[in-house]
Every structure is written in C-alpha cells, then in structure tokens.
Design a protein around this motif. Structure first.
Motif, short mmCIF file in Angstrom:
data_model
loop_
_atom_site.label_atom_id
_atom_site.label_comp_id
_atom_site.label_asym_id
_atom_site.label_seq_id
_atom_site.Cartn_x
_atom_site.Cartn_y
_atom_site.Cartn_z
N UNK A 1 -3.48 7.58 2.66
CA UNK A 1 -2.99 6.30 2.95
C UNK A 1 -1.74 6.10 3.59
N UNK A 2 -0.63 7.00 3.20
CA UNK A 2 0.58 6.89 4.00
C UNK A 2 0.31 7.06 5.37
N UNK A 3 -0.51 8.09 5.69
CA UNK A 3 -0.65 8.12 7.08
C UNK A 3 -1.11 7.16 7.70
N UNK A 4 -2.09 6.28 7.13
CA UNK A 4 -2.51 5.11 7.69
C UNK A 4 -1.53 3.92 7.97
N UNK A 5 -0.66 3.81 6.65
CA UNK A 5 0.37 2.73 6.96
C UNK A 5 1.54 3.27 7.70
N UNK A 6 1.75 4.54 8.12
CA UNK A 6 2.69 5.00 8.93
C UNK A 6 2.64 4.51 10.53
N UNK B 1 0.82 -1.12 -0.14
CA UNK B 1 -0.04 -0.11 -0.04
C UNK B 1 0.76 1.28 0.09
N UNK B 2 2.06 1.33 0.85
CA UNK B 2 3.03 2.40 0.72
C UNK B 2 3.59 2.54 -0.67
N UNK B 3 3.96 1.52 -1.26
CA UNK B 3 4.49 1.72 -2.73
C UNK B 3 3.90 2.23 -3.52
N UNK B 4 2.13 1.64 -3.60
CA UNK B 4 1.23 2.02 -4.58
C UNK B 4 0.90 3.56 -4.15
N UNK B 5 0.73 4.05 -2.97
CA UNK B 5 0.34 5.29 -2.50
C UNK B 5 1.55 6.25 -2.80
N UNK B 6 2.73 5.91 -2.81
CA UNK B 6 3.96 6.82 -3.07
C UNK B 6 4.18 7.05 -4.73
#
Length: 660
Positions: free
Chosen positions: A80-85, A62-67
C-alpha cells in the motif's frame, strides 16, 4: 425553491465533510508524530469511511492506515505504501515523503536490510528539512530526533554501540530542548538496551523503570510493553548469573507475560514473537529445554504471521539449539540447516558462526567427526570474516573521525591566528592614534592606553588558546591507541577491543567538549584523568598502577580549576618518569584544600626523576611553561625530586597550588 434547498443541503454537507476530513487529517498527523499508532489507525479508518466519494485526501489516510498496520502486517502494508508513494512523488509532497520514507525505513529494519533502513531514515530527514525549514522548528526537530532514534536502533542491531549511543543522545538532547516526551521515551529505551548489553544491569533497570513510568504517563502502550519486556530480560540475566535466584526468575516471567498480553491486544506479531522467545530464554536459563521449546513453537507461528524472514530465521536457530541440548541431534541438524539457508538468503553474516557451531556440536554427538571438522572450519572462517569486517569498519570510522576533528581544530587554530593578527593590527592603529591625540588631552591618552591594554590581553589569550589547541593536535596518543585497538582485534581479543574503543571514543568527546571551557569542576578533571590513565594502562600492558584521591572537603565542595591543567602533568609523569625506568611504576594524583582555602593538586610518580631523567639539562618542558603562563598570578607550580635515605632518586612530585 426546491432546487435551491437541495443546492444548499449539498453545499452544507460538502463543507461539513471537508471540515471533518481536515480535522481527522490533523488528528492522524498528531498521533502519528506522537507514535500512538492505535489512535492513528482508528481515525484513519473513520476518515476513509467518510471520504469514500472524495479522493482528495484518500492517499494520505491510506498511508496512515498502512503505517499503523506495519507491525502486524508488514508486507501488505508495504505494498500500500508503495502505491501511495507514487502519488506523493507526483505532488512533490515533501511532508508526506518524509513520513513515508520513515515507514520504508521501519519495514527494511524489520526485514533485516539495515543499509536500506538507514538510507530511508536519512531521506526522511532531508524531506522534513525541505518542508519545515525554519517555519516550525519544534516539528522539524521532532521528526529529525525520531529518525536519529530509529538509526540508533539499527546501529544497535548492527552491534555498533558507540554510534547507537551518539545518535540516541542527540535525539535525547532535542527531546529535552523542545519538550518531546515521546522522543525522550524512545531514547531512554535505546540507552537502556546499550547499558543492558554491557551488563550494567542496575543502571539499565533504572532506565527501563523510568521508561515504564513515562510510557504510562503519555499512554504509549507499545513502548510500555517494550519497557516491561526489557525489565524481564534484566531479571533473566540475573537468573543466568545465579541459578538460585528464583526471585529474579519469577520477576522475569511476570514481566514477559504482561508484555506478551499487551502485544496480543495490539496484534503486534513481531512483539508477540519476541515475547515468546523471551519466555523460552527464561526456561533455558533454568535448563527447562522442553518448556522452552513450547514457547519457541508459539514464537515460530507468530514469526510466520509477521512475515519477517529475519525473525523466522532467529527463532529457528533457537529451536535448533534447544533440540541439541535435548540430544535430539537429527532435528537440530535439520533446523540448523534450514536457518543456515535463510541466513544466507538474508546475507546475514552475524548469525553464521552460531549456526555452524550448532552443526559442529550436533555432528560431534553423532560421532560424524569429518562433518564436525568441516563445520568447525566453516565457523572459524565465518568468525574471521565477521571480525575482519567489524575491525576494518571501526578502525576506518575512528581514523575518519580523528581526521575530521583534527581539521576542525586546525580551522580553529587558523581562526585564532587571524584574531591574533587583527589584535596586533588594531593595537598598532590605537597606538598611532593615541600618540596623535595624547598631546591634546590626558583623558584621551588614558582612554587609548586602556584600550591598548585590553587588546594586548585579547592577543595573549588568543595566543594561549592557540598553543593549547596545537598541544591537543599531537597525534601520538591517538595513533598509539588506534594501533592498540587493531592489535587486540588481530589477537582475537574482541571484547577487550570493543571496551577500549568505547572508552577511547568517550575520552575524545571529553577533549572536544572541554576545549571551549576555561574552567571546569575538579571532579570532571579527575574523571578525565581516570579515563586517560585507564586507557594508557590497557595500552601499555599494565606497565604501571595509579591512584586518584580527593579529600572529603573537595569531593563535597564546589571547586573549579582551569581545564586540562592536570593532564599534562600526569602525561609527563607517565612518559618521562615511569616508562624510561623499565620497571613497573605508580602514579598518584591527590587533591586537597590548604589552611588558607587554596586548592593543592599533587601528581607523584615513582619514575626516574624530573631532573635526573633529563638527557639535556637545558631543555625546558613546554607543558610546564604553558601551565605557568596559564596560572599567572592565581597559582603556583612546584617541582620536587623524591629521594630515599641513601640519596637515590625515587621519583618526582609536582604540586599545583591554586588560589580560591
């Protein structure tokens, strides 16, 4: 039996799935580090489709896709990044914490929050150092260099071109050391942008052509588009310099259109906005303001899609300026006020003077002189605030840098003092031991005599280097230069002050770099003399002229000389020769070879004379004494006063003759 076969099938499928996810994770990470976001997006999507039933690596993909979607959909990607953070924090996953802080830095840079952007890039470096340590130096340096390039971009956007250059050069050095073409490419683009800002168009064009070729070679479509766009900007600047230059006009449009198509293919709304703005600038350069407005309207649509408030504000400002050029003052005022409101919300002081200027000109055209005067005052206040902030920051940075470098030099001096004392102590010990053993063996006596001689040389070398370092700690030149910079800002001569700061910083770097070298090429010493005299000439208000001349043989030859051996002579000529004369003078530096292959360096001034200008005839110049000690038996120092036909002193000539 049937149950056993089902168990084997499930086990095999699970193992295969785990292997596939591991392979995809490696692919995503490698493409992420290489900056190839299109490939990252492709493999991250595949991984998420395969791993819907497994949540073990779901957050990573999910991180890679959001980035990879950050350029096109920054706000949704940021959520999304805040969630996986939070997941990375719970797991104390230092590697992905480094990656995600890099993404946060990119988001904040995109939205104009430069302070937060730099803070996140620095956190990314901290987590990378924790994770990789000394286990994988290449990967660690790859991540650190990428952050340095990102920080350099923010520095550039904040108009701190010196710091931007320093960070980009550090990253480039790492790229060359560890063979990182992606980092080399990014650094080259940043340095090209700095060259372009200072109107060094030919140099910038070379940088961007190199970046274009390298991005094609490593298949980096995003930076290929950036390189093409910058080549377009260079040709646009040439159009602005010469309206008749139709060839440059066509070339700039060609590059921008090619870069626009690439940005559209990648659905990079930020880049699409920038390219439409570039095309508008091309039309503005040839006074086609209506055509420019068509491009700016497209830029505004894509700025909305990018969710970048900063981009939207900048495009709105450009539209306001264009409507003003078309004498559509009501529309210009409406758009300028809208951009002004956005700029204040973003705390963006940089664009305020331009917006106030648009409003002042618009109200002047409408003959509302009270409003025009109000915005003229607001413009002047905004400029003063901006200059004060920039001046204070730059002066503070220079003084901090000077103090830091001074402390480093003082530490070196103390170290050399310790070396001198140790050499003296060892010398005494060897003397005692040599005396004791000398009666037993002539050979032993000779050995210790030789040891004593070597230690004496070490001691003398340490003392000489110590004196050189102390000579460099003289703060007069540095503080005079800082005061001159401050004066230029106060007088409103911002461009001159910025150029002075850049040249002054380069001179300081040269001093630090050459301190550790005993011999340097002649041309390096002459470049240093050129930089020093150029700064002093600007500082002293053109009090003197200077000329540096190298013979053809010296220019094409391979001649090395002791570092900093000419600068004290030039400084003496200026301070003790030219300045006391109270009239415009000249300094000539000449380097040529003699018939016996020796090198002759002449420093001539039209000052008061070496002997005639001295108030105390018994005073000995420390600089001259130091140079003689450094030369030893390998060179000669000659001093001669120059006199006219009537016997009147017309200056001084100092010659250094170095054996080769």
């Amino acid at each position: 039996m049937k149950g056993f076969l089902i168990f084997v099938f499930v086990l095999t499928t699970s193992v295969t799935l785990a292997q596939s996810q591991s392979m995809l994770l490696d692919k995503c990470e490698n493409f992420y580090l290489a900056g190839q976001q299109d490939s990252v997006r492709k493999y991250a999507k595949v991984a998420l489709d395969l791993g819907q039933r497994s949540s073990e690596n779901q957050g990573l993909f999910q991180f890679f896709l959001a980035n990879s979607n950050m350029r096109s959909y920054p706000d949704s990607s940021f959520k999304v990044l805040n969630t996986v953070y939070k997941d990375f924090q719970k797991r104390s996953d230092t590697k992905f914490l480094s990656f995600i802080h890099t993404s946060f830095g990119g988001y904040y840079r995109k939205t104009g929050n430069f302070k937060e952007a730099i803070a996140n890039y620095q956190k990314a470096i901290t987590f990378a150092e924790k994770h990789y340590g000394t286990s994988d130096p290449k990967k660690l340096n790859q991540i650190v260099a990428a952050q340095l390039n990102s920080i350099a971009i923010v520095n550039f956007e904040m108009s701190d071109y010196e710091l931007s250059t320093q960070n980009a050069l550090k990253a480039l050095k790492m790229a060359n050391q560890y063979n990182l073409p992606q980092i080399e490419l990014a650094s080259s683009i940043i340095l090209g942008n700095i060259q372009m800002h200072f109107k060094q168009l030919d140099q910038a064009e070379k940088s961007f052509f190199s970046a274009k070729n390298l991005s094609s070679k490593i298949n980096d479509q995003y930076r290929l588009g950036v390189a093409l766009a910058n080549l377009g900007i260079i040709n646009l600047l040439r159009v602005e310099n010469s309206i008749q230059n139709r060839k440059a006009y066509s070339a700039s449009k060609k590059y921008f259109l090619e870069a626009l198509n690439m940005a559209k293919t990648q659905k990079d709304y930020t880049a699409i906005t920038a390219r439409y703005s570039n095309l508008a600038n091309v039309e503005n350069a040839v006074k086609n303001f209506k055509g420019a407005n068509v491009y700016l309207q497209e830029a505004l649509k894509n700025a909305e899609l990018s969710n970048s408030k900063l981009l939207k504000m900048q495009v709105t400002t450009s539209l306001a300026r264009n409507h003003l050029e078309l004498n559509e003052t009501s529309k210009a005022i409406e758009l300028a006020n809208l951009a002004l409101e956005m700029s204040k919300k973003l705390s963006n002081e940089k664009d305020l003077p331009n917006l106030y200027n648009i409003l002042q000109e618009a109200y002047t055209k409408e003959k509302d002189f009270a409003k025009a005067l109000e915005y003229q005052k607001a413009q002047m206040a905004a400029k003063d605030s901006l200059y004060t902030t920039n001046t204070t920051t730059k002066i503070s940075e220079l003084q901090t840098k000077y103090e830091t470098e001074k402390k480093q030099k003082e530490i070196e001096v103390l170290t050399l003092q310790n070396q001198t004392k140790e050499a003296q102590l060892k010398q005494k010990n060897y003397l005692i031991l040599a005396a004791a053993l000398g009666i037993f063996s002539l050979l032993g006596g000779f050995y210790f005599w030789n040891k004593q001689r070597k230690l004496k040389n070490v001691k003398e070398a340490a003392e000489m280097k110590q004196r050189l370092l102390r000579a460099q700690l003289n703060p007069h030149f540095l503080f005079n230069s800082l005061n001159s910079i401050q004066r230029l800002y106060v007088e409103g001569k911002t461009h001159i002050a910025n150029d002075f700061i850049a040249d002054f910083a380069q001179l300081m770097r040269d001093i630090l770099e050459k301190t550790g070298r005993t011999q340097i090429p002649v041309y390096e010493e002459m470049d240093f003399i050129e930089a020093y005299l150029s700064l002093e000439k600007r500082r002293l208000g053109d009090k003197f002229d200077y000329e540096i001349w190298l013979s053809e043989e010296v220019r094409n030859g391979d001649y090395n000389i002791p570092s900093f051996i000419v600068q004290p002579l030039v400084e003496n000529a200026l301070l003790h020769g030219i300045l006391p004369k109270n009239e415009r003078g000249k300094i000539e530096v000449k380097v040529e070879t003699l018939s016996n292959a020796s090198l002759e360096i002449s420093v001539k001034d039209s000052g008061v004379g070496y002997y005639s200008g001295k108030k105390n005839t018994n005073h000995k110049s420390k600089a001259m004494e130091l140079i003689k000690n450094r030369l030893g038996k390998s060179g000669v120092l000659q001093i001669k006063e120059l006199k006219g036909q009537n016997g009147q002193v017309e200056g001084t000539e100092v010659k250094l003759i170095l054996e080769h």
